[in-house]
Design a protein around this motif. Structure first.
Motif, PDB file in Angstrom:
ATOM      1  N   VAL A   1      -1.824  16.414   3.121  1.00  0.00           N
ATOM      2  CA  VAL A   1      -2.756  15.984   2.643  1.00  0.00           C
ATOM      3  C   VAL A   1      -2.695  15.045   1.746  1.00  0.00           C
ATOM      4  O   VAL A   1      -1.828  15.220   0.826  1.00  0.00           O
ATOM      5  CB  VAL A   1      -3.108  17.066   1.291  1.00  0.00           C
ATOM      6  CG1 VAL A   1      -4.747  16.425   0.796  1.00  0.00           C
ATOM      7  CG2 VAL A   1      -3.726  18.151   2.067  1.00  0.00           C
ATOM      8  N   ARG A   2      -3.285  13.454   1.566  1.00  0.00           N
ATOM      9  CA  ARG A   2      -2.853  12.495   1.537  1.00  0.00           C
ATOM     10  C   ARG A   2      -3.783  11.994   0.206  1.00  0.00           C
ATOM     11  O   ARG A   2      -5.494  12.116   1.110  1.00  0.00           O
ATOM     12  CB  ARG A   2      -2.820  10.970   1.943  1.00  0.00           C
ATOM     13  CG  ARG A   2      -1.784  11.582   3.009  1.00  0.00           C
ATOM     14  CD  ARG A   2      -1.474  10.535   3.797  1.00  0.00           C
ATOM     15  NE  ARG A   2      -2.379  10.874   4.604  1.00  0.00           N
ATOM     16  CZ  ARG A   2      -2.892   9.631   5.335  1.00  0.00           C
ATOM     17  NH1 ARG A   2      -3.337   8.193   4.793  1.00  0.00           N
ATOM     18  NH2 ARG A   2      -3.845  10.155   5.980  1.00  0.00           N
ATOM     19  N   ILE A   3      -3.885  12.218  -1.223  1.00  0.00           N
ATOM     20  CA  ILE A   3      -5.063  11.483  -1.648  1.00  0.00           C
ATOM     21  C   ILE A   3      -4.946  10.269  -2.237  1.00  0.00           C
ATOM     22  O   ILE A   3      -3.872   9.783  -2.482  1.00  0.00           O
ATOM     23  CB  ILE A   3      -4.696  11.897  -3.010  1.00  0.00           C
ATOM     24  CG1 ILE A   3      -4.989  13.899  -2.835  1.00  0.00           C
ATOM     25  CG2 ILE A   3      -6.208  11.591  -4.482  1.00  0.00           C
ATOM     26  CD1 ILE A   3      -4.722  14.451  -4.567  1.00  0.00           C
ATOM     27  N   VAL A   4      -5.923   8.979  -1.806  1.00  0.00           N
ATOM     28  CA  VAL A   4      -6.300   8.069  -1.636  1.00  0.00           C
ATOM     29  C   VAL A   4      -6.812   7.031  -2.098  1.00  0.00           C
ATOM     30  O   VAL A   4      -8.187   7.164  -1.911  1.00  0.00           O
ATOM     31  CB  VAL A   4      -6.377   7.201   0.387  1.00  0.00           C
ATOM     32  CG1 VAL A   4      -5.972   6.398   0.882  1.00  0.00           C
ATOM     33  CG2 VAL A   4      -5.623   8.163   1.623  1.00  0.00           C
ATOM     34  N   PRO A   5      -6.779   6.480  -3.081  1.00  0.00           N
ATOM     35  CA  PRO A   5      -7.605   5.499  -3.936  1.00  0.00           C
ATOM     36  C   PRO A   5      -8.232   4.563  -3.219  1.00  0.00           C
ATOM     37  O   PRO A   5      -7.653   3.574  -1.751  1.00  0.00           O
ATOM     38  CB  PRO A   5      -6.667   4.685  -5.095  1.00  0.00           C
ATOM     39  CG  PRO A   5      -5.435   4.329  -3.912  1.00  0.00           C
ATOM     40  CD  PRO A   5      -5.646   5.650  -3.096  1.00  0.00           C
TER      41      PRO A   5
ATOM     42  N   GLU B   1      -2.719   5.921 -11.498  1.00  0.00           N
ATOM     43  CA  GLU B   1      -1.404   5.267 -11.839  1.00  0.00           C
ATOM     44  C   GLU B   1      -0.073   3.478 -11.840  1.00  0.00           C
ATOM     45  O   GLU B   1       0.812   3.773 -11.840  1.00  0.00           O
ATOM     46  CB  GLU B   1      -0.622   6.049 -12.069  1.00  0.00           C
ATOM     47  CG  GLU B   1      -0.667   6.968 -12.786  1.00  0.00           C
ATOM     48  CD  GLU B   1      -0.039   8.557 -13.222  1.00  0.00           C
ATOM     49  OE1 GLU B   1       0.772   8.691 -12.348  1.00  0.00           O
ATOM     50  OE2 GLU B   1      -0.369   9.087 -14.150  1.00  0.00           O
ATOM     51  N   GLY B   2      -1.168   2.432 -11.508  1.00  0.00           N
ATOM     52  CA  GLY B   2      -0.611   1.150 -10.816  1.00  0.00           C
ATOM     53  C   GLY B   2      -0.048   1.359  -9.168  1.00  0.00           C
ATOM     54  O   GLY B   2      -0.179  -0.103  -9.589  1.00  0.00           O
ATOM     55  N   ASN B   3      -0.723   1.951  -8.704  1.00  0.00           N
ATOM     56  CA  ASN B   3      -0.170   2.572  -7.650  1.00  0.00           C
ATOM     57  C   ASN B   3      -1.367   1.852  -6.370  1.00  0.00           C
ATOM     58  O   ASN B   3      -1.713   2.863  -6.756  1.00  0.00           O
ATOM     59  CB  ASN B   3       0.932   2.935  -7.365  1.00  0.00           C
ATOM     60  CG  ASN B   3       2.274   3.025  -8.426  1.00  0.00           C
ATOM     61  OD1 ASN B   3       3.061   2.365  -7.627  1.00  0.00           O
ATOM     62  ND2 ASN B   3       2.412   3.913  -8.561  1.00  0.00           N
ATOM     63  N   ARG B   4      -1.187   1.378  -5.397  1.00  0.00           N
ATOM     64  CA  ARG B   4      -1.848   1.224  -4.084  1.00  0.00           C
ATOM     65  C   ARG B   4      -1.970   2.446  -2.983  1.00  0.00           C
ATOM     66  O   ARG B   4      -2.300   3.080  -2.449  1.00  0.00           O
ATOM     67  CB  ARG B   4      -2.147   0.073  -3.593  1.00  0.00           C
ATOM     68  CG  ARG B   4      -3.474  -0.961  -4.552  1.00  0.00           C
ATOM     69  CD  ARG B   4      -3.752  -2.061  -3.774  1.00  0.00           C
ATOM     70  NE  ARG B   4      -4.343  -3.072  -5.218  1.00  0.00           N
ATOM     71  CZ  ARG B   4      -4.766  -3.345  -5.997  1.00  0.00           C
ATOM     72  NH1 ARG B   4      -3.824  -3.144  -6.808  1.00  0.00           N
ATOM     73  NH2 ARG B   4      -5.501  -3.511  -6.541  1.00  0.00           N
ATOM     74  N   VAL B   5      -0.657   3.182  -3.399  1.00  0.00           N
ATOM     75  CA  VAL B   5      -0.151   3.930  -2.324  1.00  0.00           C
ATOM     76  C   VAL B   5      -0.957   5.541  -2.725  1.00  0.00           C
ATOM     77  O   VAL B   5      -1.378   5.521  -3.568  1.00  0.00           O
ATOM     78  CB  VAL B   5       1.174   4.464  -2.944  1.00  0.00           C
ATOM     79  CG1 VAL B   5       2.282   2.718  -1.945  1.00  0.00           C
ATOM     80  CG2 VAL B   5       1.839   4.403  -3.687  1.00  0.00           C
ATOM     81  N   PRO B   6      -1.079   6.470  -1.594  1.00  0.00           N
ATOM     82  CA  PRO B   6      -1.497   7.689  -1.387  1.00  0.00           C
ATOM     83  C   PRO B   6      -0.545   8.585  -2.631  1.00  0.00           C
ATOM     84  O   PRO B   6       0.928   8.852  -1.971  1.00  0.00           O
ATOM     85  CB  PRO B   6      -1.670   8.338  -0.080  1.00  0.00           C
ATOM     86  CG  PRO B   6      -0.768   6.987   0.754  1.00  0.00           C
ATOM     87  CD  PRO B   6      -0.639   6.309  -0.152  1.00  0.00           C
ATOM     88  N   LEU B   7      -1.036   9.698  -2.809  1.00  0.00           N
ATOM     89  CA  LEU B   7      -0.536  10.783  -3.227  1.00  0.00           C
ATOM     90  C   LEU B   7      -0.236  11.660  -2.048  1.00  0.00           C
ATOM     91  O   LEU B   7      -1.715  11.958  -1.855  1.00  0.00           O
ATOM     92  CB  LEU B   7      -0.979  11.579  -4.232  1.00  0.00           C
ATOM     93  CG  LEU B   7      -1.445  10.382  -5.801  1.00  0.00           C
ATOM     94  CD1 LEU B   7      -2.407  11.102  -6.496  1.00  0.00           C
ATOM     95  CD2 LEU B   7      -0.498  10.100  -6.459  1.00  0.00           C
ATOM     96  N   VAL B   8       0.727  12.184  -1.843  1.00  0.00           N
ATOM     97  CA  VAL B   8       1.236  13.191  -0.857  1.00  0.00           C
ATOM     98  C   VAL B   8       1.210  14.414  -1.142  1.00  0.00           C
ATOM     99  O   VAL B   8       2.278  15.040  -2.239  1.00  0.00           O
ATOM    100  CB  VAL B   8       2.216  12.666   0.360  1.00  0.00           C
ATOM    101  CG1 VAL B   8       2.530  13.064   1.139  1.00  0.00           C
ATOM    102  CG2 VAL B   8       1.965  11.258   0.164  1.00  0.00           C
TER     103      VAL B   8
END
Length: 89
Positions: free
Chosen positions: A47-51, A58-65
């Motif tokens: 499951v990926r949480i994508v902005p 938190e300063g990143n454009r990468v997804p939370l996994v």
């Protein structure tokens, strides 16, 4: 993902099934002070949480996994980005 117009925050329980699941966050600037929780309820794919384009977590454009059953994130927006209030993995 769309936050309700009544000001309530949300909890999403996500089941992955046969493939990865991507949850796209609402735009931070339109969700000020709102929170949401995403919890994975089974094993299998990611499951990926994508902005949304242009936003950050938190300063990143990468997804939370989330890789494992019961992984969970609670996020809130300050109007410019999403901030992780809690993480369980």
């Amino acid at each position: 993902m769309t936050l309700p117009s009544d000001g309530h925050s949300l909890i999403y329980l996500v089941s992955v099934g046969q493939r990865d699941v991507a949850i796209t966050l609402p735009q931070a600037s339109t969700s000020i002070g709102r929170s949401l929780t995403v919890t994975r309820v089974d094993n299998g794919h990611q499951v990926r949480i994508v902005p949304v384009a242009g936003d950050m977590v938190e300063g990143n454009r990468v997804p939370l996994v989330m890789d494992d059953k019961y992984d969970s994130y609670t996020l809130v927006t300050d109007g410019t980005q999403w901030v992780v209030l809690s993480k369980r993995d």
